[in-house]
Design a protein around this motif. Sequence first.
Motif, PDB file in Angstrom:
ATOM      1  N   GLU A   3      25.624 -34.162 -15.364  1.00 16.39           N
ATOM      2  CA  GLU A   3      25.737 -35.605 -15.195  1.00 16.39           C
ATOM      3  C   GLU A   3      24.374 -36.165 -14.793  1.00 16.39           C
ATOM      4  O   GLU A   3      23.568 -35.457 -14.193  1.00 16.39           O
ATOM      5  N   PRO A   4      24.127 -37.433 -15.081  1.00 17.41           N
ATOM      6  CA  PRO A   4      22.897 -38.032 -14.568  1.00 17.41           C
ATOM      7  C   PRO A   4      22.878 -37.954 -13.044  1.00 17.41           C
ATOM      8  O   PRO A   4      23.909 -38.047 -12.395  1.00 17.41           O
ATOM      9  N   ALA A   5      21.700 -37.746 -12.508  1.00 18.35           N
ATOM     10  CA  ALA A   5      21.578 -37.646 -11.056  1.00 18.35           C
ATOM     11  C   ALA A   5      21.834 -39.002 -10.419  1.00 18.35           C
ATOM     12  O   ALA A   5      21.354 -40.015 -10.890  1.00 18.35           O
ATOM     13  N   GLY A   6      22.608 -39.000  -9.369  1.00 20.35           N
ATOM     14  CA  GLY A   6      22.889 -40.224  -8.636  1.00 20.35           C
ATOM     15  C   GLY A   6      22.576 -40.014  -7.171  1.00 20.35           C
ATOM     16  O   GLY A   6      22.056 -38.974  -6.775  1.00 20.35           O
ATOM     17  N   PRO A   7      22.895 -40.983  -6.346  1.00 27.68           N
ATOM     18  CA  PRO A   7      22.579 -40.879  -4.916  1.00 27.68           C
ATOM     19  C   PRO A   7      23.233 -39.659  -4.262  1.00 27.68           C
ATOM     20  O   PRO A   7      22.672 -39.090  -3.335  1.00 27.68           O
ATOM     21  N   GLU A   8      24.396 -39.262  -4.750  1.00 25.27           N
ATOM     22  CA  GLU A   8      25.068 -38.103  -4.153  1.00 25.27           C
ATOM     23  C   GLU A   8      24.282 -36.817  -4.384  1.00 25.27           C
ATOM     24  O   GLU A   8      24.390 -35.868  -3.615  1.00 25.27           O
ATOM     25  N   THR A   9      23.472 -36.773  -5.433  1.00 25.54           N
ATOM     26  CA  THR A   9      22.650 -35.595  -5.694  1.00 25.54           C
ATOM     27  C   THR A   9      21.657 -35.384  -4.558  1.00 25.54           C
ATOM     28  O   THR A   9      21.520 -34.275  -4.044  1.00 25.54           O
ATOM     29  N   ALA A  10      20.969 -36.428  -4.170  1.00 21.57           N
ATOM     30  CA  ALA A  10      20.015 -36.325  -3.069  1.00 21.57           C
ATOM     31  C   ALA A  10      20.725 -35.924  -1.778  1.00 21.57           C
ATOM     32  O   ALA A  10      20.208 -35.112  -1.007  1.00 21.57           O
ATOM     33  N   ASP A  11      21.916 -36.458  -1.550  1.00 21.74           N
ATOM     34  CA  ASP A  11      22.683 -36.103  -0.348  1.00 21.74           C
ATOM     35  C   ASP A  11      23.046 -34.622  -0.365  1.00 21.74           C
ATOM     36  O   ASP A  11      22.966 -33.948   0.660  1.00 21.74           O
ATOM     37  N   ALA A  20      19.999 -24.409   4.922  1.00 19.82           N
ATOM     38  CA  ALA A  20      19.291 -23.245   4.388  1.00 19.82           C
ATOM     39  C   ALA A  20      18.231 -22.762   5.379  1.00 19.82           C
ATOM     40  O   ALA A  20      17.769 -23.528   6.227  1.00 19.82           O
ATOM     41  N   PRO A  21      17.846 -21.497   5.249  1.00 18.71           N
ATOM     42  CA  PRO A  21      16.728 -21.033   6.070  1.00 18.71           C
ATOM     43  C   PRO A  21      15.479 -21.855   5.754  1.00 18.71           C
ATOM     44  O   PRO A  21      15.315 -22.367   4.652  1.00 18.71           O
ATOM     45  N   GLN A  22      14.605 -21.971   6.732  1.00 15.78           N
ATOM     46  CA  GLN A  22      13.386 -22.749   6.541  1.00 15.78           C
ATOM     47  C   GLN A  22      12.508 -22.092   5.479  1.00 15.78           C
ATOM     48  O   GLN A  22      12.380 -20.865   5.435  1.00 15.78           O
ATOM     49  N   VAL A  23      11.930 -22.906   4.619  1.00 18.09           N
ATOM     50  CA  VAL A  23      11.054 -22.407   3.565  1.00 18.09           C
ATOM     51  C   VAL A  23       9.636 -22.907   3.816  1.00 18.09           C
ATOM     52  O   VAL A  23       9.423 -23.929   4.466  1.00 18.09           O
ATOM     53  N   GLY A  24       8.658 -22.172   3.262  1.00 16.79           N
ATOM     54  CA  GLY A  24       7.263 -22.544   3.436  1.00 16.79           C
ATOM     55  C   GLY A  24       6.789 -23.567   2.436  1.00 16.79           C
ATOM     56  O   GLY A  24       5.867 -24.328   2.691  1.00 16.79           O
ATOM     57  N   ALA A  25       7.408 -23.590   1.264  1.00 14.71           N
ATOM     58  CA  ALA A  25       7.021 -24.517   0.197  1.00 14.71           C
ATOM     59  C   ALA A  25       8.140 -24.540  -0.829  1.00 14.71           C
ATOM     60  O   ALA A  25       9.025 -23.683  -0.819  1.00 14.71           O
ATOM     61  N   THR A  26       8.094 -25.498  -1.720  1.00 10.75           N
ATOM     62  CA  THR A  26       9.090 -25.606  -2.785  1.00 10.75           C
ATOM     63  C   THR A  26       8.371 -25.770  -4.110  1.00 10.75           C
ATOM     64  O   THR A  26       7.433 -26.556  -4.216  1.00 10.75           O
ATOM     65  N   GLY A  27       8.815 -25.035  -5.123  1.00 13.72           N
ATOM     66  CA  GLY A  27       8.293 -25.203  -6.480  1.00 13.72           C
ATOM     67  C   GLY A  27       9.351 -25.848  -7.355  1.00 13.72           C
ATOM     68  O   GLY A  27      10.544 -25.557  -7.217  1.00 13.72           O
ATOM     69  N   HIS A  28       8.931 -26.728  -8.224  1.00  9.50           N
ATOM     70  CA  HIS A  28       9.842 -27.425  -9.137  1.00  9.50           C
ATOM     71  C   HIS A  28       9.369 -27.188 -10.563  1.00  9.50           C
ATOM     72  O   HIS A  28       8.229 -27.505 -10.896  1.00  9.50           O
ATOM     73  N   ARG A  29      10.239 -26.638 -11.389  1.00 10.11           N
ATOM     74  CA  ARG A  29       9.921 -26.462 -12.801  1.00 10.11           C
ATOM     75  C   ARG A  29      10.339 -27.740 -13.520  1.00 10.11           C
ATOM     76  O   ARG A  29      11.511 -28.089 -13.564  1.00 10.11           O
ATOM     77  N   THR A  68      15.775 -34.357  -7.736  1.00 13.20           N
ATOM     78  CA  THR A  68      15.693 -33.157  -6.913  1.00 13.20           C
ATOM     79  C   THR A  68      14.345 -33.086  -6.200  1.00 13.20           C
ATOM     80  O   THR A  68      14.273 -32.804  -5.000  1.00 13.20           O
ATOM     81  N   LEU A  69      13.284 -33.341  -6.945  1.00 12.62           N
ATOM     82  CA  LEU A  69      11.948 -33.329  -6.361  1.00 12.62           C
ATOM     83  C   LEU A  69      11.845 -34.332  -5.213  1.00 12.62           C
ATOM     84  O   LEU A  69      11.332 -34.010  -4.135  1.00 12.62           O
ATOM     85  N   ASP A  70      12.350 -35.525  -5.424  1.00 11.04           N
ATOM     86  CA  ASP A  70      12.281 -36.556  -4.385  1.00 11.04           C
ATOM     87  C   ASP A  70      13.073 -36.158  -3.142  1.00 11.04           C
ATOM     88  O   ASP A  70      12.626 -36.393  -2.018  1.00 11.04           O
ATOM     89  N   ALA A  71      14.232 -35.573  -3.343  1.00 15.40           N
ATOM     90  CA  ALA A  71      15.052 -35.161  -2.194  1.00 15.40           C
ATOM     91  C   ALA A  71      14.330 -34.096  -1.379  1.00 15.40           C
ATOM     92  O   ALA A  71      14.309 -34.160  -0.138  1.00 15.40           O
ATOM     93  N   THR A  72      13.712 -33.128  -2.040  1.00 14.92           N
ATOM     94  CA  THR A  72      12.989 -32.097  -1.282  1.00 14.92           C
ATOM     95  C   THR A  72      11.717 -32.667  -0.677  1.00 14.92           C
ATOM     96  O   THR A  72      11.350 -32.301   0.432  1.00 14.92           O
ATOM     97  N   ARG A  73      11.061 -33.590  -1.379  1.00 14.50           N
ATOM     98  CA  ARG A  73       9.861 -34.218  -0.807  1.00 14.50           C
ATOM     99  C   ARG A  73      10.220 -34.979   0.462  1.00 14.50           C
ATOM    100  O   ARG A  73       9.497 -34.898   1.461  1.00 14.50           O
ATOM    101  N   ASN A  74      11.315 -35.716   0.436  1.00 18.32           N
ATOM    102  CA  ASN A  74      11.723 -36.478   1.613  1.00 18.32           C
ATOM    103  C   ASN A  74      11.988 -35.553   2.787  1.00 18.32           C
ATOM    104  O   ASN A  74      11.581 -35.820   3.912  1.00 18.32           O
ATOM    105  N   ARG A  75      12.649 -34.463   2.528  1.00 17.94           N
ATOM    106  CA  ARG A  75      12.959 -33.496   3.594  1.00 17.94           C
ATOM    107  C   ARG A  75      11.684 -32.793   4.060  1.00 17.94           C
ATOM    108  O   ARG A  75      11.411 -32.685   5.251  1.00 17.94           O
ATOM    109  N   GLN A  76      10.916 -32.320   3.106  1.00 20.29           N
ATOM    110  CA  GLN A  76       9.749 -31.527   3.472  1.00 20.29           C
ATOM    111  C   GLN A  76       8.601 -32.372   4.001  1.00 20.29           C
ATOM    112  O   GLN A  76       7.746 -31.875   4.708  1.00 20.29           O
TER     113      GLN A  76
END
Length: 90
Positions: A3-11, A20-29, A68-76
């Motif tokens: 489905e197209p990503a919506g606000p619930e995806t970021a949530d 999740a356990p803490q991560v040092g970095a995130t990669g996005h393909r 997905t990238l934006d959600a992880t950027r906001n968190r990280q």
Amino acid sequence: MTEPAGPETADTIEEFLRDAPQVGATGHRLVHGGPRLLRPTVVDDDVRAELTCTAGLAPLHMLPALTTLDATRNRQRRDRRPRAGVWPRA
């Protein structure tokens, strides 16, 4: 993601990262980096803006990937952890 990503995806991503356990970095393909983003690149605000411009080249992939990238950027961003974009090579 079918489905197209919506606000619930970021949530959902935020909830996953919180538990999740803490991560040092995130990669996005990402399927497309446009003509300038050809190698793995740290995603700062300038790179993120450029990715918005490339979204139309592969909208079915890029729009959910950017959500997905934006959600992880906001968190990280709060955690000061780097994010990197990686593009497939032809």
